[in-house]
Design an enzyme around this catalytic site. Sequence first.
Site, PDB file in Angstrom:
ATOM      1  N   HIS A 174       5.253  -8.915  -6.287  1.00 40.08           N
ATOM      2  CA  HIS A 174       4.624  -8.445  -5.055  1.00 40.08           C
ATOM      3  C   HIS A 174       3.643  -9.509  -4.586  1.00 40.08           C
ATOM      4  O   HIS A 174       2.754  -9.913  -5.332  1.00 40.08           O
ATOM      5  CB  HIS A 174       3.921  -7.102  -5.280  1.00 40.08           C
ATOM      6  N   GLU A 177      -0.396  -9.477  -4.777  1.00 36.23           N
ATOM      7  CA  GLU A 177      -1.060  -9.171  -6.038  1.00 36.23           C
ATOM      8  C   GLU A 177      -1.455 -10.464  -6.766  1.00 36.23           C
ATOM      9  O   GLU A 177      -0.947 -10.813  -7.821  1.00 36.23           O
ATOM     10  CB  GLU A 177      -0.150  -8.248  -6.872  1.00 36.23           C
ATOM     11  N   ARG A 230       3.577  -7.777   1.032  1.00 36.18           N
ATOM     12  CA  ARG A 230       4.053  -7.299  -0.269  1.00 36.18           C
ATOM     13  C   ARG A 230       5.484  -7.751  -0.595  1.00 36.18           C
ATOM     14  O   ARG A 230       5.806  -8.127  -1.712  1.00 36.18           O
ATOM     15  CB  ARG A 230       4.003  -5.770  -0.265  1.00 36.18           C
ATOM     16  N   HIS A 301       1.560  -6.566 -12.354  1.00 32.06           N
ATOM     17  CA  HIS A 301       1.267  -6.057 -11.008  1.00 32.06           C
ATOM     18  C   HIS A 301      -0.223  -5.767 -10.884  1.00 32.06           C
ATOM     19  O   HIS A 301      -0.956  -5.783 -11.865  1.00 32.06           O
ATOM     20  CB  HIS A 301       2.037  -4.755 -10.753  1.00 32.06           C
ATOM     21  N   GLU A 377      -0.241  -2.645 -14.401  1.00 29.55           N
ATOM     22  CA  GLU A 377      -1.046  -2.720 -13.187  1.00 29.55           C
ATOM     23  C   GLU A 377      -2.457  -3.135 -13.601  1.00 29.55           C
ATOM     24  O   GLU A 377      -3.160  -2.406 -14.292  1.00 29.55           O
ATOM     25  CB  GLU A 377      -1.088  -1.353 -12.483  1.00 29.55           C
TER      26      GLU A 377
HETATM   27  O1  0X9 Z   1       5.473   0.392  -6.721  1.00 26.63           O
HETATM   28  C1  0X9 Z   1       5.597  -0.545  -7.512  1.00 26.63           C
HETATM   29  O2  0X9 Z   1       6.523  -1.331  -7.454  1.00 26.63           O
HETATM   30  C2  0X9 Z   1       4.567  -0.728  -8.615  1.00 26.63           C
HETATM   31  N1  0X9 Z   1       3.248  -0.503  -8.120  1.00 26.63           N
HETATM   32  S1  0X9 Z   1       2.585  -1.553  -7.059  1.00 26.63           S
HETATM   33  O3  0X9 Z   1       1.344  -0.973  -6.569  1.00 26.63           O
HETATM   34  N2  0X9 Z   1       2.194  -2.891  -7.810  1.00 26.63           N
HETATM   35  O4  0X9 Z   1       3.523  -1.824  -6.032  1.00 26.63           O
HETATM   36  C3  0X9 Z   1       4.842   0.279  -9.715  1.00 26.63           C
HETATM   37  C4  0X9 Z   1       6.253   0.312 -10.207  1.00 26.63           C
HETATM   38  C5  0X9 Z   1       6.389   1.177 -11.404  1.00 26.63           C
HETATM   39  N3  0X9 Z   1       7.608   1.860 -11.401  1.00 26.63           N
HETATM   40  C6  0X9 Z   1       8.672   1.434 -12.123  1.00 26.63           C
HETATM   41  N4  0X9 Z   1       8.537   0.434 -12.912  1.00 26.63           N
HETATM   42  N5  0X9 Z   1       9.806   2.046 -11.991  1.00 26.63           N
HETATM   43 ZN    ZN Z   2       3.158  -4.568  -7.512  1.00 28.40          ZN
END
Ligand code: 0X9
Ligand code: ZN
Length: 422
Positions: A174, A177, A230, A301, A377
């Site tokens: 992303h 980030e 993003r 992330h 995260e």
């Molecule tokens: O939404 C996302 O891709 C991730 N959060 S972010 O705020 N960095 O965009 C979390 C993804 C977690 N879900 C899976 N790994 N399936």
């Molecule tokens: Zn992310």
Amino acid sequence: MKRHILVLAVLAILMAIVGATKVRYDNYKVFKIRTKSLEQQKLIENLAKESKSFNLWHSGKGEVHIMVSPQKFIQLQNYTQTFNLPLEVMVSNVQSLIDGEQISKATDNAHTFGWTRYYPLSAIEAFLDDILAKYPDVTSHIDIGTSYERRKIRGIKISYKEGNPGIFIESNIHAREWITSATATWLINELLTSTDANVRKLAENHDWYIVPVLNVDGFAYTHTTDRMWRKTRQPVNFSPCIGADPNRNYNSHWMENNGASSNPCDETYAGTHPFSEPEVKALADYVTSIKERLNIMLAFHSYSQVLLSPHGWTKELPTNFDHLMAVAKAYSDAVLQLPYKTKYTYGTSSDAMYFASGATNDWAYSEQGIRLSYTIEFRDTGRFGFILPPIQILPHCEDTIAGLLALVDKADELGYLKVKYA
Ligand code: 0X9
Ligand code: ZN
Ligand code: ZN
């Protein structure tokens, strides 16, 4: 002399043009909305999808963070009042955070790479070249592939000996980030230079595959044009919107259970088909080619301070759920012991955050058989969100190495570091 003035004038005009095209976030605010149900969470998420004036920063159990333009503030107020949801200001002016983030740039030496400011892609590449030249015996360049805009996607392998279990780190998929690639480059440096006995063991007894910036086009775009970008930068046919969410683009339960969007204008657009994004395809091909050598997959992330295990596309628990949680807990416990007292929670992606299909860690787990696979995260929990001040980079990196030491120890204890190849 006259020519100099002319050159300066042309430069000034060029800079004005470039500057003028930079997206500004003056008086944009980020609100925290406490939600009491999945329905309420969805309600706010859907609002964020409707207009360019809203942008979802975070959505999780009990809390949604949404960025709003000053023009749309009233609309958000009315909307949340209708549903009796209190608004809490988290960031009062996004542009001042962005400006503040740049301040250290002026004071720090741009010619030496470090971790007291954020760097553009060119500096990260120069850092990798430097490291490869300095440590030729234990490092090697990984050519992951080429992005849509034809940038190189680079990785580095650190290996001190034969027969090590492997740890793969995907970072900055992303674009906005930034703390993820700052951490990944710090980790590379730390693994090579630390004299701490525990870090030495961590470095030398495992093979490290690290990709500091996977979404190179998006990352470059956050530096030149829009700090809050993003997605990838590949145009979508018949759509005015650009890019897909690369973390919805893996070929694993792609687009299942509303874990991604089919609307090209959404931040979680899954792409036209699995692996439609060349960056994602490149990473997947590389990981597939070495999967027998990999024991752990980590996707860096930000933000929220949480370790997310599979699955993101279903609430069904993975077969080694208990182990996945025990290893995540080890990371969390270790980080909490540092003076910063940073608190990481953990859970499955679908439970702790939201449904997300086609993500890296799920793909690595389900399609590549890498049984320890997390999305981590990083800092913070919303005070600064994606625009984590440079002064926090080093403290956060300390958190990360403490967490990783504990994570890998626990993984070993539970038998996850046995070498699969040979
Ligand atoms: O939404 C996302 O891709 C991730 N959060 S972010 O705020 N960095 O965009 C979390 C993804 C977690 N879900 C899976 N790994 N399936
Ligand atoms: Zn992310
Ligand atoms: Zn499926």
